[in-house]
Design a protein around this motif. Structure first.
Motif, PDB file in Angstrom:
ATOM      1  N   PRO A  33       3.564  17.424   3.672  1.00 32.00           N
ATOM      2  CA  PRO A  33       3.251  15.619   3.655  1.00 32.00           C
ATOM      3  C   PRO A  33       2.411  15.496   2.529  1.00 32.00           C
ATOM      4  CG  PRO A  33       3.660  16.222   5.744  1.00 32.00           C
ATOM      5  CD  PRO A  33       3.642  17.874   5.173  1.00 32.00           C
ATOM      6  N   ARG A  34       2.530  13.818   1.987  1.00 30.21           N
ATOM      7  CA  ARG A  34       1.907  13.593   0.683  1.00 30.21           C
ATOM      8  C   ARG A  34       0.618  12.832   1.419  1.00 30.21           C
ATOM      9  NH1 ARG A  34       4.201  13.320  -4.926  1.00 30.21           N
ATOM     10  NH2 ARG A  34       4.258  15.140  -5.290  1.00 30.21           N
ATOM     11  N   PRO A  35      -0.232  12.988   0.534  1.00 31.20           N
ATOM     12  CA  PRO A  35      -1.362  11.286   1.610  1.00 31.20           C
ATOM     13  C   PRO A  35      -1.113  10.229   0.646  1.00 31.20           C
ATOM     14  CG  PRO A  35      -2.469  12.949   0.224  1.00 31.20           C
ATOM     15  CD  PRO A  35      -1.188  14.079   0.930  1.00 31.20           C
ATOM     16  N   ALA A  36      -1.435   8.999   1.503  1.00 32.89           N
ATOM     17  CA  ALA A  36      -0.983   8.217   0.799  1.00 32.89           C
ATOM     18  C   ALA A  36      -1.934   7.958  -0.837  1.00 32.89           C
ATOM     19  CB  ALA A  36      -1.159   6.784   1.155  1.00 32.89           C
ATOM     20  N   ARG A  37      -1.352   7.625  -1.415  1.00 30.37           N
ATOM     21  CA  ARG A  37      -1.981   7.328  -3.388  1.00 30.37           C
ATOM     22  C   ARG A  37      -2.670   5.757  -3.293  1.00 30.37           C
ATOM     23  NH1 ARG A  37       0.470   7.611  -9.178  1.00 30.37           N
ATOM     24  NH2 ARG A  37      -0.885   7.571 -10.124  1.00 30.37           N
ATOM     25  N   ILE A  38      -3.740   5.927  -3.455  1.00 26.59           N
ATOM     26  CA  ILE A  38      -4.433   4.390  -3.849  1.00 26.59           C
ATOM     27  C   ILE A  38      -4.542   4.295  -5.343  1.00 26.59           C
ATOM     28  CG2 ILE A  38      -5.864   3.104  -3.850  1.00 26.59           C
ATOM     29  CD1 ILE A  38      -3.717   3.385  -1.081  1.00 26.59           C
ATOM     30  N   VAL A  39      -4.145   3.872  -6.402  1.00 26.74           N
ATOM     31  CA  VAL A  39      -4.847   4.060  -7.965  1.00 26.74           C
ATOM     32  C   VAL A  39      -6.207   3.532  -8.046  1.00 26.74           C
ATOM     33  CG1 VAL A  39      -2.805   3.305  -8.314  1.00 26.74           C
ATOM     34  CG2 VAL A  39      -4.245   1.523  -8.589  1.00 26.74           C
ATOM     35  N   THR A  40      -7.057   3.444  -8.732  1.00 27.23           N
ATOM     36  CA  THR A  40      -8.482   3.418  -9.424  1.00 27.23           C
ATOM     37  C   THR A  40      -8.604   1.569  -9.121  1.00 27.23           C
ATOM     38  OG1 THR A  40      -8.359   3.478 -11.629  1.00 27.23           O
ATOM     39  CG2 THR A  40      -8.866   5.613 -10.141  1.00 27.23           C
ATOM     40  N   HIS A  41      -9.398   0.842  -9.390  1.00 29.77           N
ATOM     41  CA  HIS A  41      -9.738   0.252  -9.179  1.00 29.77           C
ATOM     42  C   HIS A  41      -8.769  -0.560 -10.673  1.00 29.77           C
ATOM     43  CE1 HIS A  41     -11.649  -4.341  -8.891  1.00 29.77           C
ATOM     44  NE2 HIS A  41     -12.067  -4.307  -9.885  1.00 29.77           N
ATOM     45  N   GLN A  42     -10.014   0.179 -12.345  1.00 29.89           N
ATOM     46  CA  GLN A  42      -9.430   0.033 -14.043  1.00 29.89           C
ATOM     47  C   GLN A  42      -7.463  -0.044 -13.561  1.00 29.89           C
ATOM     48  OE1 GLN A  42     -10.937  -1.150 -15.528  1.00 29.89           O
ATOM     49  NE2 GLN A  42      -9.039  -1.532 -17.004  1.00 29.89           N
ATOM     50  N   THR A  43      -7.188   1.099 -12.994  1.00 30.70           N
ATOM     51  CA  THR A  43      -5.300   0.868 -12.923  1.00 30.70           C
ATOM     52  C   THR A  43      -4.934  -0.432 -12.093  1.00 30.70           C
ATOM     53  OG1 THR A  43      -5.149   3.189 -12.932  1.00 30.70           O
ATOM     54  CG2 THR A  43      -3.458   2.153 -12.827  1.00 30.70           C
ATOM     55  N   LEU A  44      -5.342  -0.462 -11.304  1.00 27.02           N
ATOM     56  CA  LEU A  44      -4.925  -1.564 -10.438  1.00 27.02           C
ATOM     57  C   LEU A  44      -4.969  -3.089 -11.191  1.00 27.02           C
ATOM     58  CD1 LEU A  44      -3.807  -2.708  -8.111  1.00 27.02           C
ATOM     59  CD2 LEU A  44      -6.237  -3.199  -7.147  1.00 27.02           C
ATOM     60  N   ARG A  45      -6.417  -3.386 -11.792  1.00 23.69           N
ATOM     61  CA  ARG A  45      -6.971  -4.966 -12.677  1.00 23.69           C
ATOM     62  C   ARG A  45      -5.851  -4.938 -13.653  1.00 23.69           C
ATOM     63  NH1 ARG A  45      -8.398  -8.605 -12.120  1.00 23.69           N
ATOM     64  NH2 ARG A  45     -10.380  -8.475 -11.187  1.00 23.69           N
ATOM     65  N   GLU A  46      -5.117  -3.419 -14.313  1.00 21.41           N
ATOM     66  CA  GLU A  46      -4.011  -3.375 -15.240  1.00 21.41           C
ATOM     67  C   GLU A  46      -2.551  -3.505 -15.256  1.00 21.41           C
ATOM     68  OE1 GLU A  46      -3.972   0.355 -16.571  1.00 21.41           O
ATOM     69  OE2 GLU A  46      -6.233   0.559 -17.411  1.00 21.41           O
ATOM     70  N   HIS A  47      -2.464  -2.747 -13.367  1.00 24.90           N
ATOM     71  CA  HIS A  47      -0.891  -3.847 -13.361  1.00 24.90           C
ATOM     72  C   HIS A  47      -1.119  -5.178 -13.036  1.00 24.90           C
ATOM     73  CE1 HIS A  47       0.968   0.137 -12.749  1.00 24.90           C
ATOM     74  NE2 HIS A  47       0.371   0.587 -12.568  1.00 24.90           N
ATOM     75  N   GLN A  48      -2.063  -5.907 -11.942  1.00 27.60           N
ATOM     76  CA  GLN A  48      -1.844  -6.883 -12.337  1.00 27.60           C
ATOM     77  C   GLN A  48      -2.113  -7.870 -13.642  1.00 27.60           C
ATOM     78  OE1 GLN A  48      -5.594  -7.184  -9.239  1.00 27.60           O
ATOM     79  NE2 GLN A  48      -4.504  -7.069  -7.430  1.00 27.60           N
ATOM     80  N   ASP A  49      -3.321  -7.713 -14.174  1.00 30.70           N
ATOM     81  CA  ASP A  49      -3.130  -8.461 -15.332  1.00 30.70           C
ATOM     82  C   ASP A  49      -1.211  -8.680 -16.533  1.00 30.70           C
ATOM     83  OD1 ASP A  49      -5.552  -8.710 -14.770  1.00 30.70           O
ATOM     84  OD2 ASP A  49      -5.926  -7.496 -15.910  1.00 30.70           O
ATOM     85  N   SER A  50      -0.507  -7.370 -15.822  1.00 28.51           N
ATOM     86  CA  SER A  50       0.906  -7.236 -16.642  1.00 28.51           C
ATOM     87  C   SER A  50       1.672  -8.794 -15.464  1.00 28.51           C
ATOM     88  CB  SER A  50       1.154  -5.656 -16.249  1.00 28.51           C
ATOM     89  OG  SER A  50       1.269  -5.603 -15.102  1.00 28.51           O
ATOM     90  N   VAL A  51       1.553  -8.904 -15.115  1.00 28.86           N
ATOM     91  CA  VAL A  51       2.172  -9.744 -13.529  1.00 28.86           C
ATOM     92  C   VAL A  51       1.768 -11.411 -13.162  1.00 28.86           C
ATOM     93  CG1 VAL A  51       4.451  -8.473 -13.113  1.00 28.86           C
ATOM     94  CG2 VAL A  51       1.894  -8.585 -11.586  1.00 28.86           C
ATOM     95  N   ASP A  52       0.309 -11.153 -14.339  1.00 27.84           N
ATOM     96  CA  ASP A  52      -0.230 -12.643 -13.794  1.00 27.84           C
ATOM     97  C   ASP A  52      -0.529 -13.960 -13.402  1.00 27.84           C
ATOM     98  OD1 ASP A  52      -3.062 -13.530 -13.635  1.00 27.84           O
ATOM     99  OD2 ASP A  52      -2.737 -14.759 -14.896  1.00 27.84           O
ATOM    100  N   GLU A  53       0.944 -14.053 -14.450  1.00 25.50           N
ATOM    101  CA  GLU A  53       1.745 -15.361 -14.118  1.00 25.50           C
ATOM    102  C   GLU A  53       2.459 -15.717 -12.934  1.00 25.50           C
ATOM    103  OE1 GLU A  53       3.784 -18.700 -16.550  1.00 25.50           O
ATOM    104  OE2 GLU A  53       4.524 -16.408 -17.397  1.00 25.50           O
ATOM    105  N   PHE A  54       2.825 -14.864 -13.134  1.00 21.00           N
ATOM    106  CA  PHE A  54       3.817 -14.082 -11.560  1.00 21.00           C
ATOM    107  C   PHE A  54       3.275 -14.154 -10.310  1.00 21.00           C
ATOM    108  CE2 PHE A  54       5.542 -11.349  -8.892  1.00 21.00           C
ATOM    109  CZ  PHE A  54       6.493 -11.718  -7.655  1.00 21.00           C
ATOM    110  N   LEU A  55       2.115 -14.148 -10.244  1.00 19.47           N
ATOM    111  CA  LEU A  55       1.272 -13.528  -9.380  1.00 19.47           C
ATOM    112  C   LEU A  55       0.862 -14.934  -8.804  1.00 19.47           C
ATOM    113  CD1 LEU A  55      -0.924 -10.627  -9.620  1.00 19.47           C
ATOM    114  CD2 LEU A  55       1.306 -10.938  -8.006  1.00 19.47           C
ATOM    115  N   ASN A  56       0.310 -16.241  -9.667  1.00 19.11           N
ATOM    116  CA  ASN A  56      -0.128 -16.944  -9.559  1.00 19.11           C
ATOM    117  C   ASN A  56       0.981 -17.524  -9.384  1.00 19.11           C
ATOM    118  OD1 ASN A  56      -2.710 -16.789 -10.656  1.00 19.11           O
ATOM    119  ND2 ASN A  56      -1.613 -16.852 -12.502  1.00 19.11           N
TER     120      ASN A  56
END
Length: 667
Positions: free
Chosen positions: A51-74
């Motif tokens: 079994p694999r533990p949950a993988r939570i990405v770093t804050h920086q990586t999360l920000r990059e993923h959020q920025d790539s879909v910023d218009e959609f998130l709004n």
């Protein structure tokens, strides 16, 4: 430490060899889950015993993923928050991931933070199938469709207590943009318990996807449509972004599904007018011409109806470019023809063609079932043509006795036969000279007379019986029939050359049951019968659900009767003829009278434009006979008739007195 349930689950996966039956009972989505398990085992090399533990990405990586879909998130934020308010009380959390499986938005109960974080139900969690194995988000990304991954459907044994439901959200080009997921730490063991969760998630995924589509194409004209006229304004399922020529630039998922069905029969580039069998002006003028801002269209090559509205672009560029085009392209208003159609695509095409041809002397063949209004249309064409001040002569080819039809049509000289007029007679064709000759039920014309009619039409001359000198005539011929003329030709019952002489153009009238503007026709006809009359919803539902074998004629009869027997001007379902409610046709109750043609008197044949064409024959409708039939059915029991019609006994007595109906002496 692995517990007994996890060990059992690991053994099941390790022994899985692609046999769906092995775990078919676990989930209704077993085929999707089975493919995912195979990918995890063979493509990703995942080991279910580790079994694999949950993988939570770093804050920086999360920000990059959020920025790539910023218009959609709004755009998505409002829909996400609204969905969460509906599910939070049931123990669910909400995840919105990008197309790579990274959770870019998360809503959950803070009291369960530790448990949610450990389970991977958290902001920044990686639910890609390559890392987390089979899960709702990861498998949704791979399969591109909504699913529920319920408990033991998960690949990783540490997730077998979870239930997760996910639906894809796609961009206007059809590429996966995001995945909407609702999950719970604890749930019922039966996968059926998540059926509602699946439908709810799909609904909100579509709402978010459509909101993003409208955001992306806010500077374009958008056509929004649905199979329901009543819901299209608030919940139109299909969206199409259009350029200035009507070409489809993009469509939402429902729209792309329709295009995929249509494309094999069309060119690569599809225009909306091609898809909907209409003119570009029909779409552009929706807002200008339709009373409710909605117009009906038929999908090309099908019987599928769509009701559409226009969403204007935010910028003025498109509007300024097309307003003048809309005005210039609008058809001339011809009230006598326009009022024959509310918003039925087939009727709209017929009326449009009739407008263009009304001033031409080309012969027209009007096709339609009995009672669809063929003569009404013919009269409207004549009344709006350059011949409108000349006679309109209607000839029912099926009503004149065969022995008289030749003399009635062509006329005769004095003394031609016993019983004829002393001075002879012109004949109906000559009576129509300068105007319009309407040959109704042309398919019933005897074969031997078809040759003479063909010669008249070809030479522009008529030869009365008993004469040798032809008479020049100038008539426009409109013919109509309910028959399959091509079948008559094949059977040798109709001359092919006469058919092509009559068929300069064909105007087709749809049966009433096929028209999508029945709602408007019913209201229009009732208003013309009695402007103060009201139709209650139960009556309207019954009328809309009836098949109308007698078409508009039968509808006029029905409304006339209902208006006559109702109280205080309100028609309920109890005032309708029994066949409209029970779906049975009693021809004896509603046999429509056909005006026979008087062979010696043609004074009634010259027609003037009618203000209410559909009600042309209303005065001849035997309301008296209708009520008599009802009374006879109930053996002249006034109370029984009143109960059947949902009115009081005094109402029946008043109608009887007005119509001159007396009780039989033996009653």
């Amino acid at each position: 430490m692995i517990n007994t349930s996890q060990r059992r689950h690991i053994d099941t996966i390790l022994s899985y060899g692609g046999h769906q039956s092995m775990y078919k009972s676990y989930s209704p989505t077993h085929e999707l889950i089975g493919r995912s398990w195979r990918r995890c085992l063979t493509e990703y090399g995942l080991d279910p015993s580790q079994p694999r533990p949950a993988r939570i990405v770093t804050h920086q990586t999360l920000r990059e993923h959020q920025d790539s879909v910023d218009e959609f998130l709004n755009v998505a934020r409002a829909g996400v928050e609204q969905l969460y308010t509906q599910i939070s009380g049931l123990g669910y959390v909400l995840l919105l991931s990008d197309h790579r499986g990274i959770t870019v938005q998360f809503l959950g109960n803070k009291h369960d933070d530790d448990r949610l974080h450990k389970a991977g139900l958290y902001l920044g969690a990686d639910w890609s199938e390559q890392y987390a194995g089979t899960s709702a988000v990861g498998t949704c990304i791979q399969e591109q469709q909504a699913l529920t991954c319920h408990r033991v459907d998960h690949f990783d044994s540490s997730h077998i207590g979870l239930t997760c439901t996910a639906a894809p959200i796609k961009d206007p080009s059809g590429q996966l943009l995001a995945v909407l997921d609702i999950s719970a730490l604890n749930s019922s063991r039966t996968p059926e318990s998540q059926n509602f969760a699946l439908h709810l998630t799909q609904l909100y995924a579509r709402l978010i996807e459509d909101a993003y589509f409208l955001r992306r194409y806010r500077n374009r004209l958008v056509f929004k449509c649905d199979q329901s006229r009543e819901l299209v304004q608030v919940n139109g399922q299909l969206l199409f972004a259009l350029d200035e020529q009507g070409n489809i630039l993009a469509a939402n998922t429902a729209g792309r599904t329709l295009l995929a069905q249509y494309r094999p029969f069309s060119k690569d580039s599809i225009s909306l007018p091609d898809l909907l069998e209409c003119q570009w002006r029909d779409i552009l003028s929706i807002t200008y011409e339709s009373k409710d801002g909605v117009r009906a269209f038929r999908v090309s090559g099908t019987q599928q109806m769509l009701y559409g509205i226009l969403i204007e672009p935010k910028t003025n560029t498109f509007s300024q470019l097309n307003v003048s085009e809309v005005c210039a392209s609008q058809e001339e208003s011809v009230p006598a023809l326009d009022k024959l159609c509310a918003d039925d695509p087939a009727m709209r095409q017929t009326i449009s063609l009739a407008k263009r041809l009304r001033h031409r002397d080309v012969s027209l063949l009007i096709l339609g079932e009995t009672g669809t209004g063929k003569e009404v249309l013919a009269k409207a064409i004549h009344a709006t043509s350059h011949r409108s001040d000349q006679p309109f002569i209607a000839v029912n080819c099926a009503a004149i006795p065969e022995s008289l039809i030749e003399s009635e049509l062509f006329g005769y000289a004095p003394g031609t036969f016993t019983g004829g007029r002393v001075k002879g007679a012109k004949g109906l064709i000559q009576e129509a000279n300068g105007g319009t000759l309407f040959l109704d039920e042309i398919g019933d014309m005897p074969l031997q007379l078809q040759s003479r009619l063909l010669r008249v039409l070809a030479e522009g001359q008529v030869l009365p019986l008993g004469t040798s000198q032809p008479v020049n005539i100038d008539v426009r011929v409109l013919a109509a029939t309910h028959c399959n003329v091509m079948q008559l030709i094949a059977d040798g019952l109709f001359r092919e050359d006469l058919y092509y002489r009559l068929n300069g153009a064909t105007l087709k009238l749809p049966a009433l049951k096929a028209r999508v503007d029945k709602h408007y026709l019913i209201k229009l006809l009732l208003k013309r019968l009695n402007p103060a009359a009201r139709l209650r919803a139960d009556a309207m539902s019954a009328l809309l659900g009836y098949s109308w074998p007698g078409n508009i004629r039968q509808l006029v009869n029905t409304l006339t009767f209902a208006e006559a027997v109702c109280e205080e001007g309100e028609i309920t379902v109890h005032h309708l003829p029994e066949e409209c409610v029970a779906g049975r046709l009693d021809k004896s109750t509603f046999a429509l009278p056909m005006q026979s043609l008087n062979s010696c008197d043609t004074s009634t044949l010259s027609a003037e434009p009618l203000s209410d064409p559909w009600l042309e024959k209303t005065n001849s409708i035997p309301e008296q006979q209708m009520l008599i039939d009802r009374l006879r059915q109930q053996r002249w029991n006034i109370s029984a008739v009143a109960k059947q019609l949902g009115v009081s006994r005094p109402t029946i007595y008043r109608r009887m007195k007005k119509l001159g109906i007396s009780l039989p002496r033996d009653v």
